[in-house]
Design an enzyme around this catalytic site. Structure first.
Site, mmCIF file in Angstrom:
data_model
loop_
_atom_site.group_PDB
_atom_site.id
_atom_site.type_symbol
_atom_site.label_atom_id
_atom_site.label_comp_id
_atom_site.label_asym_id
_atom_site.label_seq_id
_atom_site.Cartn_x
_atom_site.Cartn_y
_atom_site.Cartn_z
ATOM 1 N N HIS A 220 -9.192 44.588 6.699
ATOM 2 C CA HIS A 220 -10.011 43.650 7.481
ATOM 3 C C HIS A 220 -11.466 44.031 7.253
ATOM 4 C CE1 HIS A 220 -11.245 40.938 10.498
ATOM 5 N NE2 HIS A 220 -10.761 41.490 11.601
ATOM 6 N N HIS A 259 -7.596 35.866 0.694
ATOM 7 C CA HIS A 259 -7.828 35.550 2.100
ATOM 8 C C HIS A 259 -6.582 34.886 2.681
ATOM 9 C CE1 HIS A 259 -9.787 34.125 5.755
ATOM 10 N NE2 HIS A 259 -10.682 35.064 5.502
ATOM 11 N N ASP A 310 -16.541 39.688 2.111
ATOM 12 C CA ASP A 310 -16.896 41.100 1.958
ATOM 13 C C ASP A 310 -17.383 41.467 0.563
ATOM 14 O OD1 ASP A 310 -16.321 42.024 4.578
ATOM 15 O OD2 ASP A 310 -14.212 41.658 4.138
HETATM 16 N N1 COA Z 1 -5.917 41.841 -4.994
HETATM 17 C C1 COA Z 1 -4.834 41.625 -5.737
HETATM 18 N N2 COA Z 1 -3.856 40.797 -5.387
HETATM 19 C C2 COA Z 1 -3.988 40.148 -4.241
HETATM 20 C C3 COA Z 1 -5.109 40.322 -3.412
HETATM 21 C C4 COA Z 1 -6.092 41.199 -3.841
HETATM 22 N N3 COA Z 1 -7.176 41.408 -3.118
HETATM 23 N N4 COA Z 1 -4.966 39.548 -2.329
HETATM 24 C C5 COA Z 1 -3.811 38.925 -2.453
HETATM 25 N N5 COA Z 1 -3.206 39.271 -3.610
HETATM 26 C C6 COA Z 1 -1.946 38.791 -4.108
HETATM 27 C C7 COA Z 1 -0.803 39.473 -3.403
HETATM 28 O O1 COA Z 1 -0.416 40.668 -4.047
HETATM 29 C C8 COA Z 1 0.256 38.414 -3.464
HETATM 30 O O2 COA Z 1 0.767 38.391 -4.748
HETATM 31 P P1 COA Z 1 2.349 38.206 -4.976
HETATM 32 O O3 COA Z 1 2.660 36.851 -4.413
HETATM 33 O O4 COA Z 1 2.503 38.328 -6.444
HETATM 34 O O5 COA Z 1 2.976 39.307 -4.175
HETATM 35 C C9 COA Z 1 -0.525 37.138 -3.287
HETATM 36 O O6 COA Z 1 -1.836 37.419 -3.783
HETATM 37 C C10 COA Z 1 -0.586 36.679 -1.840
HETATM 38 O O7 COA Z 1 -1.207 37.709 -1.097
HETATM 39 P P2 COA Z 1 -0.822 38.198 0.377
HETATM 40 O O8 COA Z 1 -0.965 39.661 0.446
HETATM 41 O O9 COA Z 1 0.456 37.564 0.811
HETATM 42 O O10 COA Z 1 -1.962 37.535 1.206
HETATM 43 P P3 COA Z 1 -2.206 37.813 2.705
HETATM 44 O O11 COA Z 1 -2.575 36.512 3.257
HETATM 45 O O12 COA Z 1 -1.109 38.532 3.387
HETATM 46 O O13 COA Z 1 -3.401 38.858 2.642
HETATM 47 C C11 COA Z 1 -5.484 39.774 2.544
HETATM 48 C C12 COA Z 1 -4.684 38.497 2.738
HETATM 49 C C13 COA Z 1 -6.944 39.481 2.856
HETATM 50 C C14 COA Z 1 -4.971 40.880 3.486
HETATM 51 C C15 COA Z 1 -5.320 40.235 1.079
HETATM 52 O O14 COA Z 1 -5.794 39.224 0.230
HETATM 53 C C16 COA Z 1 -6.028 41.546 0.818
HETATM 54 O O15 COA Z 1 -5.467 42.607 1.082
HETATM 55 N N6 COA Z 1 -7.271 41.498 0.264
HETATM 56 C C17 COA Z 1 -8.031 42.688 0.015
HETATM 57 C C18 COA Z 1 -8.709 43.176 1.310
HETATM 58 C C19 COA Z 1 -9.839 42.284 1.725
HETATM 59 O O16 COA Z 1 -10.683 41.887 0.918
HETATM 60 N N7 COA Z 1 -9.898 41.999 3.025
HETATM 61 C C20 COA Z 1 -10.964 41.195 3.630
HETATM 62 C C21 COA Z 1 -10.438 39.878 4.106
HETATM 63 S S1 COA Z 1 -11.730 38.826 4.685
#
Ligand code: COA
Length: 374
Positions: A220, A259, A310
Site C-alpha cells: 500500500h 492497481h 507511487d
Molecule cells: N508487478 C508484477 N506483476 C504484477 C504487479 C506488479 N506490480 N501487479 C500485479 N501484477 C500481476 C500479478 O502477478 C497478477 O498476475 P497473474 O494473473 O499472472 O498472477 C496480475 O498482475 C493481477 O495482479 P493481482 O496481484 O491480482 O492484483 P491485485 O489487485 O491483487 O493487486 C496491487 C494490486 C497494487 C497489490 C499489486 O498490483 C501490487 O502488489 N503492486 C505493487 C505494489 C504497489 O505499487 N502498490 C501501490 C498501490 S497504489
C-alpha cells in the site's frame, strides 16, 4: 459457505460521497470534481476543504481555513518528549503511528464523535502531523527540531522544518500537489481500516492510528519508497530489461505498478510524471525521469501493467531531496485528510462493519484430556 471475494475485490461495503473512481476509464473525482483541474489549479488545502465541507471554498473561506490549520501547526510538549525517547533506529512510519496515538491522549475532544469535534480533531491532525514527522526525522539524525512558521503554507513549512531552509516555490508547489493527489482514494486498505475502527464508534485518533498502520505495508503506502529503491538498484536505462526479466521470472512484484481498481492509467500518475519531468529539467538532471520512462514502457510491453500513483511520486520526492524513509509518511500526511473525512462520514451514518469469513478448518474434533495427548 458464505459468498465472498478474496481481498474483498469488487465488493462494496459502504456508501460514500467523498470520492468516485472509474477504474476502466482512469478517472478520479473528489466530491464530484475531476482530479485533473483540481491538481492543475487547486491546492491541498482547497481539496481538503472540499472533502470536509462538501463544497469548494471561496477565497475568504479558504483563507480562514488555512489560518485555522496554520494556528494548529505546533508540536505539543508531551509529544516532543515522546519523540525524543523513541529509538533512533525505529521507522518514521511507526513513529507516526505512535504520534497519532499520543495526540489522541492529548486532544481535548478525545472520545467526542460529533461532527464539530471531528472537524477540530481532523484540523489538528492535518496541522500537527507534518511537524511531528519533521521533528522525528531531525531527532533521529541527532539534530534539534525546527519550529513551525505559520506564515508559510503547509508544504513549504514541512520542507523548511526538515532541512532548516526555506524551499524553492517550485518544490513547495510540487509537494503540495502530491499531497492533494494522495488525499483521498476511496476504500483503499488504510481508509477501510479507518472506517472499520470508526464503525465501532471508536474516535478519530483511534481510527487514524489504524490507518497509519495499514498504510505502512509495502503493498500500500510503502510502494513509493520501494519504487525509488528499485530505480536506484537498476541504476541505468540499459539495465531495465534484464532487471525486469529477473524480477518477473522470480515472481516478484514491481513496486509502483498495478492497481486493484485502475485498468488503465492512474490519473494521479499523469500529474506526477509531468512533475518528475519538470523537476528533472529544472535541475538539469533528467536521469531519474528517463529511467522511470524506460521501466514504465517495459512494464507495459511485458505485463500490460500501468504505473500507479507511487511510481512517479518516488522521483518527485527524490528531486525534492526528501529522504527515502519519509516517502510513505508523506503519503500518510496527505491521506490523513481523506481518512478524517471517512471517519466523519462513518460516524454520521454508522453501522458496525462486520464481514464474515469462509471457515476452512475442521469441525467437531473430539476434545482429548491433556494427559492423554500423545
Ligand atoms: N508487478 C508484477 N506483476 C504484477 C504487479 C506488479 N506490480 N501487479 C500485479 N501484477 C500481476 C500479478 O502477478 C497478477 O498476475 P497473474 O494473473 O499472472 O498472477 C496480475 O498482475 C493481477 O495482479 P493481482 O496481484 O491480482 O492484483 P491485485 O489487485 O491483487 O493487486 C496491487 C494490486 C497494487 C497489490 C499489486 O498490483 C501490487 O502488489 N503492486 C505493487 C505494489 C504497489 O505499487 N502498490 C501501490 C498501490 S497504489
Amino acid at each position: 459457505m458464505v459468498e465472498g471475494s478474496k481481498g474483498l475485490a469488487g465488493v462494496a461495503v459502504a456508501d460514500t460521497a467523498l470520492c468516485y473512481i472509474d477504474g476502466e476509464a482512469g478517472r478520479l473525482f473528489y466530491r464530484g470534481y475531476d482530479i485533473h483541474p483540481l491538481a492543475e489549479k487547486g491546492s491541498f488545502a482547497e481539496a481538503l476543504y472540499l472533502l470536509w465541507y462538501g463544497e469548494l471554498p471561496t477565497t475568504v473561506e479558504l483563507t480562514v481555513f488555512e489560518g485555522l490549520l496554520a494556528r494548529e501547526r505546533r508540536l505539543p510538549d508531551p509529544l516532543a518528549d515522546v519523540l525524543r525517547r523513541l529509538p533512533v533506529d525505529g521507522t518514521p512510519m511507526s513513529a507516526l503511528r505512535t504520534t497519532v496515538s499520543v495526540l489522541g491522549e492529548l486532544d481535548a475532544d478525545a472520545g467526542d464523535n460529533s461532527r464539530e469535534a471531528n472537524l477540530r480533531k481532523a484540523g489538528r491532525l492535518v496541522a500537527m502531523l507534518p511537524v511531528a514527522v519533521a521533528a522525528n526525522h531531525r531527532l533521529r539524525l541527532g539534530e534539534a527540531p525546527v519550529a513551525p512558521d505559520p506564515d508559510l503554507g503547509l508544504a513549504a513549512d514541512f520542507l523548511r522544518m526538515l532541512t532548516g531552509e526555506a524551499p524553492e516555490d517550485m518544490a513547495a508547489a510540487a509537494l503540495d500537489t502530491s499531497l492533494l493527489l494522495y488525499l483521498e482514494h476511496g476504500f483503499n486498505a488504510s481508509t477501510f481500516a479507518c472506517r472499520v475502527v470508526a464503525s465501532t464508534l471508536a474516535d478519530m485518533h483511534a481510527a487514524l492510528t489504524a490507518g497509519v498502520a495499514a498504510l505502512s505495508g509495502p503493498l500500500h503506502g510503502g510502494a513509493n519508497e520501494h519504487a525509488m529503491r528499485m530505480l536506484e538498484e537498476i541504476g541505468d536505462v540499459d539495465e531495465v530489461g534484464d532487471y525486469l526479466d529477473r524480477e518477473l521470472a522470480a515472481g516478484r512484484k514491481i513496486m509502483g505498478f498495478g492497481h486493484r481498481v485502475y485498468r488503465t492509467e492512474d490519473p494521479r500518475s499523469t500529474h506526477l510524471r509531468e512533475m518528475s519531468k519538470r523537476l528533472g529539467e529544472s535541475t538539469g538532471d533528467a536521469t531519474w525521469y528517463e529511467l522511470s520512462r524506460a521501466v514504465e514502457s517495459e512494464m507495459r510491453d511485458r505485463k500490460g501493467l500501468y504505473c500507479n500513483v507511487d511510481f512517479y511520486c518516488a522521483t518527485v520526492y527524490r528531486h525534492l531531496g526528501i529522504p527515502l524513509d519519509l516517502f510513505t509518511p508523506l503519503f500518510a500526511l496527505g491521506r490523513t485528510g481523506g481518512w478524517a473525512a471517512h471517519v466523519m462520514e462513518q460516524h454520521a451514518d454508522n453501522r458496525l462493519i462486520r464481514p464474515r469469513a469462509n471457515y476452512t478448518g475442521a469441525i467437531d474434533r473430539p476434545y482429548v484430556l491433556i494427559d492423554r495427548r500423545g
